[in-house]
Structures are given as C-alpha cells and as structure tokens.
Write a protein that holds these residues in place. Structure first.
Motif, PDB file in Angstrom:
ATOM      1  N   ALA A   1      10.082  21.700  17.702  1.00 51.69           N
ATOM      2  CA  ALA A   1      10.954  22.457  16.990  1.00 51.69           C
ATOM      3  C   ALA A   1      10.721  23.994  16.756  1.00 51.69           C
ATOM      4  O   ALA A   1       9.736  24.276  16.461  1.00 51.69           O
ATOM      5  N   GLY A   2      11.775  24.847  16.678  1.00 54.15           N
ATOM      6  CA  GLY A   2      11.834  26.377  16.719  1.00 54.15           C
ATOM      7  C   GLY A   2      11.322  27.026  17.695  1.00 54.15           C
ATOM      8  O   GLY A   2      11.398  28.186  17.725  1.00 54.15           O
ATOM      9  N   TRP A   3      11.382  26.277  18.994  1.00 50.86           N
ATOM     10  CA  TRP A   3      11.001  26.926  20.311  1.00 50.86           C
ATOM     11  C   TRP A   3      12.468  27.087  21.056  1.00 50.86           C
ATOM     12  O   TRP A   3      12.209  27.985  22.002  1.00 50.86           O
ATOM     13  N   ASP A   4      13.597  26.836  20.377  1.00 51.21           N
ATOM     14  CA  ASP A   4      14.786  27.358  21.037  1.00 51.21           C
ATOM     15  C   ASP A   4      15.027  28.733  20.340  1.00 51.21           C
ATOM     16  O   ASP A   4      15.553  28.687  19.269  1.00 51.21           O
ATOM     17  N   HIS A   5      14.782  29.620  20.938  1.00 52.85           N
ATOM     18  CA  HIS A   5      15.075  31.069  20.898  1.00 52.85           C
ATOM     19  C   HIS A   5      16.468  31.358  21.354  1.00 52.85           C
ATOM     20  O   HIS A   5      16.544  32.707  21.493  1.00 52.85           O
ATOM     21  N   ASN A   6      17.513  30.545  21.820  1.00 53.74           N
ATOM     22  CA  ASN A   6      18.506  30.810  22.570  1.00 53.74           C
ATOM     23  C   ASN A   6      19.793  30.841  21.590  1.00 53.74           C
ATOM     24  O   ASN A   6      20.534  31.708  21.517  1.00 53.74           O
ATOM     25  N   ILE A   7      19.878  29.909  21.006  1.00 53.33           N
ATOM     26  CA  ILE A   7      21.275  29.556  20.260  1.00 53.33           C
ATOM     27  C   ILE A   7      21.537  30.391  19.059  1.00 53.33           C
ATOM     28  O   ILE A   7      22.710  30.724  19.077  1.00 53.33           O
ATOM     29  N   ASP A   8      20.578  30.879  18.547  1.00 54.45           N
ATOM     30  CA  ASP A   8      20.947  31.469  17.196  1.00 54.45           C
ATOM     31  C   ASP A   8      21.413  32.949  17.631  1.00 54.45           C
ATOM     32  O   ASP A   8      21.932  33.640  16.918  1.00 54.45           O
ATOM     33  N   TYR A   9      20.666  33.112  18.738  1.00 56.49           N
ATOM     34  CA  TYR A   9      20.980  34.764  19.413  1.00 56.49           C
ATOM     35  C   TYR A   9      22.213  34.647  19.821  1.00 56.49           C
ATOM     36  O   TYR A   9      23.051  35.749  19.426  1.00 56.49           O
ATOM     37  N   LEU A  10      22.559  33.919  20.342  1.00 52.59           N
ATOM     38  CA  LEU A  10      24.105  33.883  21.014  1.00 52.59           C
ATOM     39  C   LEU A  10      25.162  33.499  20.003  1.00 52.59           C
ATOM     40  O   LEU A  10      26.117  34.215  20.051  1.00 52.59           O
ATOM     41  N   ARG A  11      24.919  32.795  18.905  1.00 59.09           N
ATOM     42  CA  ARG A  11      25.519  32.740  17.747  1.00 59.09           C
ATOM     43  C   ARG A  11      25.647  34.079  17.008  1.00 59.09           C
ATOM     44  O   ARG A  11      26.834  34.761  16.652  1.00 59.09           O
ATOM     45  N   ARG A  12      24.647  34.773  16.980  1.00 60.58           N
ATOM     46  CA  ARG A  12      24.622  36.110  16.660  1.00 60.58           C
ATOM     47  C   ARG A  12      25.734  37.117  17.057  1.00 60.58           C
ATOM     48  O   ARG A  12      26.524  37.841  16.524  1.00 60.58           O
ATOM     49  N   ILE A  13      25.616  37.133  18.342  1.00 54.83           N
ATOM     50  CA  ILE A  13      26.341  38.037  19.268  1.00 54.83           C
ATOM     51  C   ILE A  13      27.785  37.647  19.277  1.00 54.83           C
ATOM     52  O   ILE A  13      28.767  38.306  18.983  1.00 54.83           O
ATOM     53  N   LEU A  14      28.109  36.223  19.518  1.00 52.31           N
ATOM     54  CA  LEU A  14      29.578  35.723  19.544  1.00 52.31           C
ATOM     55  C   LEU A  14      30.226  35.909  18.434  1.00 52.31           C
ATOM     56  O   LEU A  14      31.354  36.213  18.310  1.00 52.31           O
ATOM     57  N   VAL A  15      29.417  35.257  17.182  1.00 49.91           N
ATOM     58  CA  VAL A  15      30.077  35.305  15.975  1.00 49.91           C
ATOM     59  C   VAL A  15      30.034  36.528  15.189  1.00 49.91           C
ATOM     60  O   VAL A  15      31.163  37.176  14.646  1.00 49.91           O
ATOM     61  N   ASP A  16      28.894  37.002  15.000  1.00 49.61           N
ATOM     62  CA  ASP A  16      28.637  38.086  13.917  1.00 49.61           C
ATOM     63  C   ASP A  16      29.088  39.491  14.577  1.00 49.61           C
ATOM     64  O   ASP A  16      29.417  40.280  13.834  1.00 49.61           O
ATOM     65  N   ILE A  17      28.802  39.671  15.821  1.00 48.74           N
ATOM     66  CA  ILE A  17      29.193  40.957  16.520  1.00 48.74           C
ATOM     67  C   ILE A  17      30.441  40.935  17.003  1.00 48.74           C
ATOM     68  O   ILE A  17      31.382  42.097  17.120  1.00 48.74           O
ATOM     69  N   TRP A  18      30.990  40.008  17.723  1.00 51.70           N
ATOM     70  CA  TRP A  18      32.225  39.960  18.535  1.00 51.70           C
ATOM     71  C   TRP A  18      33.155  39.170  17.764  1.00 51.70           C
ATOM     72  O   TRP A  18      34.330  39.220  18.062  1.00 51.70           O
ATOM     73  N   GLY A  19      32.946  38.540  16.589  1.00 52.16           N
ATOM     74  CA  GLY A  19      33.995  37.725  15.853  1.00 52.16           C
ATOM     75  C   GLY A  19      34.731  36.518  16.385  1.00 52.16           C
ATOM     76  O   GLY A  19      35.692  36.040  15.991  1.00 52.16           O
ATOM     77  N   ALA A  20      33.904  35.836  17.228  1.00 52.38           N
ATOM     78  CA  ALA A  20      34.540  34.662  17.753  1.00 52.38           C
ATOM     79  C   ALA A  20      34.394  33.577  16.768  1.00 52.38           C
ATOM     80  O   ALA A  20      34.095  33.412  15.974  1.00 52.38           O
ATOM     81  N   ASP A  21      35.770  32.811  17.159  1.00 57.25           N
ATOM     82  CA  ASP A  21      36.214  31.290  16.307  1.00 57.25           C
ATOM     83  C   ASP A  21      35.437  30.444  17.293  1.00 57.25           C
ATOM     84  O   ASP A  21      35.998  29.820  18.275  1.00 57.25           O
ATOM     85  N   LEU A  22      34.111  30.212  16.837  1.00 57.97           N
ATOM     86  CA  LEU A  22      33.092  29.169  18.005  1.00 57.97           C
ATOM     87  C   LEU A  22      32.755  28.040  17.901  1.00 57.97           C
ATOM     88  O   LEU A  22      32.785  27.517  16.560  1.00 57.97           O
ATOM     89  N   THR A  23      32.895  27.159  18.876  1.00 60.83           N
ATOM     90  CA  THR A  23      32.470  25.819  18.791  1.00 60.83           C
ATOM     91  C   THR A  23      31.286  25.800  19.578  1.00 60.83           C
ATOM     92  O   THR A  23      31.618  26.360  21.013  1.00 60.83           O
ATOM     93  N   VAL A  24      30.251  25.135  19.465  1.00 57.44           N
ATOM     94  CA  VAL A  24      29.093  24.723  20.277  1.00 57.44           C
ATOM     95  C   VAL A  24      29.040  23.547  20.814  1.00 57.44           C
ATOM     96  O   VAL A  24      29.006  22.725  19.867  1.00 57.44           O
ATOM     97  N   VAL A  25      28.706  23.289  22.012  1.00 58.31           N
ATOM     98  CA  VAL A  25      28.711  22.111  22.501  1.00 58.31           C
ATOM     99  C   VAL A  25      27.108  21.876  23.075  1.00 58.31           C
ATOM    100  O   VAL A  25      26.944  22.903  24.005  1.00 58.31           O
ATOM    101  N   GLU A  26      26.205  21.369  22.671  1.00 57.13           N
ATOM    102  CA  GLU A  26      24.825  21.239  22.947  1.00 57.13           C
ATOM    103  C   GLU A  26      24.475  19.897  23.598  1.00 57.13           C
ATOM    104  O   GLU A  26      24.866  18.851  23.296  1.00 57.13           O
ATOM    105  N   ARG A  27      23.599  19.856  24.628  1.00 52.53           N
ATOM    106  CA  ARG A  27      23.080  18.978  25.117  1.00 52.53           C
ATOM    107  C   ARG A  27      21.512  19.018  25.479  1.00 52.53           C
ATOM    108  O   ARG A  27      21.254  20.135  26.283  1.00 52.53           O
ATOM    109  N   GLU A  28      20.864  18.297  25.077  1.00 58.07           N
ATOM    110  CA  GLU A  28      19.486  18.405  25.237  1.00 58.07           C
ATOM    111  C   GLU A  28      18.818  17.328  26.223  1.00 58.07           C
ATOM    112  O   GLU A  28      19.476  16.399  26.805  1.00 58.07           O
TER     113      GLU A  28
END
Lengths: 179, 179
Positions: B111-138
């Motif tokens: 837990a806490g070792w995924d340093h990917n998804i929060d960053y991608l949300r940051r760029i896609l949503v906060d910087i680029w303004g996307a209307d984002l849906t995330v599909v995740e598979r572990e």
C-alpha cells in the motif's frame, strides 16, 4: 579516488535501450541481437556503477510535478541491469539534491503536487537500500517568474538553508572518507 | 472518424527531443537549428493531437512503482508544445487504463507504493482538464510469477471487474458519439 559522473539531462540515455535490455534477459546469450547485447551491457554498467560506489550524490529536480524523464529512464535501466537479489546502494551514503520551482509545503496551494520526492525515496531507500540524506530547495523560479517576486525574501532563505544543508552533507561524506 | 494511435512503448519518443524543444522556445524562430525546429514541431504535434481529440483512451501501466519513462517523456513533450494558457483535454472524455503487476490497495504490504496513478490524474485532470474515467487492473503478474499463485482467484475477479469497467467506459464513449 575515481569519480563517475553522468549528466542525465545533457546526455540523456536513449529511449530505446529499455525494451532491448528487458527483452534480451529472456533470450539465451547466443540468440541476442547486437542491439540487445549493447542495451543489456549499458543497463548492467549503470547498475554496476551504483553497486561499486562508496558514496553517491544525485541531483534530480521536480519536473512537471513529477520525476524527470531522464531520471526515470536511468532508474528503469539500472533496475534492468541489476543481478537478482542485489540492492544497488545497500548502506551506501547517498545524497539526493532536489529542486522545485515553486513551493509545495503543507498549507501552500500546491501542497501534494510534488510527485517526485516520495518516488525517489522509494527507489533509493526501499529498493536500493541507500543511507539517504535529502537536500531540498524550493522556489527556484523566484527571480525568473515575476509573478513570484513577493517571495524574494523567503526564496533567499530557502536558498541559504539548502546551501548549508548541502555543505553539511558534503562534510559528512568527507568525514567518512577521512576516518 | 479519424483515430490517432501512438504506441509509446514500442515506438518511444527519442530522449533528446525535450531539451531541444524547450531551448528552442527561448530562441527566435530564425535562430533555431534544424534539430530544434524538428523537436518543437514534434512537441507541438503531440499537444495538438490531444487538443483536437474528441475523446482519448490512454493505456499506461505502473512500472517500477512509478510512471513509465515513455509516458513521462510524452507528457513533458506535450506540455513543451502547448500554447500558453491552453488545457489540452479541457472537458474531453478520457479513459485511462492502468495495470499493476501486484496489489497495492489499503492493507496490502505494498500500500502506498503505487506512485503512478496520482501523478497521471494530476496531469490529466488538474493540468489538462480531462473528464477522466480510470480503469484499473491489479495482479497482472499472477500466472506469471509462481509466488503469486495463491492469488489466482482474486486476480481472476480483478481481471473480470476491469474488463467490465473497460466495457462500460467504451459504451459511455460510444453513447456520446451516437447522441
């Protein structure tokens, strides 16, 4: 004492090495293409540099709110070149110097937007086992971006504090070698 | 409807473009080298692809606990090619599909070792303004790494859930176009 320097920003590692290095690990040595051999050799050289180091000093900025592309490429290649079960910086005194253009501390509008430092700690400490000291400097865009002029004094203090921390980290490394 | 595809992993963007693109923005057009012009043109093309898109589907895995090097290079270049004041995906329906080899949810050892998804949300949503849906598979490494065999059933459920979420996201995009 030999010093190995790499300027990952000015002489970036090529983007195509990773795929060739990873794929060649699944192919018997005699079946590898020249490009695959070369890629794996580069990855193994990067890993060996870290493994042999008696200390390491890394300068890796926050860029676009995340890890620099050059740093990530280097990390991926070093991991691809790591022998099974080895932690590349186990117990190695390591100083990470990092810069951020703005300020990201608690209470600032951009708190939580630094997606770099936690990741670098994860790799350097949790994966590679480094004995890590972090030197951080924020507000490096003060004096560059006029919109930040009101923070001139704060930025000067941050600059001075970071220089002192860097000096202390350097003296700590020097003391180890003198001992 | 034209579809633009980029396979950032198999045909990675070269590592040297970023520096040339960034530096050429500070040089009058007539003073730029051919390499600088070409780099800036690539960056502007990447930005324009996003800006013109009526929808976007991105597949970006977790890799070495962080953002893939290829994704970060692409993000940095698209930002370098963005006209001042523009949000590249403002209101654009965007689906991000992401995979993780292990499991990183609350309560797991990683837990806490995924340093990917929060960053991608940051760029896609906060910087680029996307209307984002995330599909995740572990747990994509279940069936590959025998040490994870005990999680076979859980991984199968995660696989099915992710496929259903992907199907739903695809139908939602299709419905918008049909309207």
């Amino acid at each position: 004492m030999p010093v190995v320097r790499r300027h990952l920003g000015q002489e970036p590692l090529p983007a195509h090495i990773w795929e060739a290095a990873i794929s060649s690990r699944h192919i018997p040595e005699e079946g590898r293409t020249a490009a695959q051999r070369e890629a794996l050799a580069t990855a193994e050289r990067l890993a060996a540099e870290l493994q042999r180091a008696t200390s390491a000093v890394l300068a890796m900025p926050l860029y676009n709110f995340g890890v620099s592309q050059h740093a990530k490429t280097w990390i991926d290649l070093a991991i691809a070149g790591t022998p099974q079960g080895i932690r590349l910086l186990e117990g190695t005194p390591t100083v990470l110097v990092t810069t951020r253009g703005g300020a990201y501390g608690p209470g600032t509008p951009r708190a939580g937007w630094d997606h770099n430092i936690d990741y670098l700690r994860r790799i350097l400490v949790d994966i590679w086992g480094a004995d890590l000291t972090v030197v951080e400097r924020e507000f490096t865009l003060v004096g560059v971006n006029p919109a930040l002029d009101e923070f001139t004094e704060m930025a000067a203090i941050m600059h001075k504090t970071a220089e002192e921390a860097a000096g202390e980290a350097g003296r700590a490394l020097a003391t180890r070698y003198a001992a």
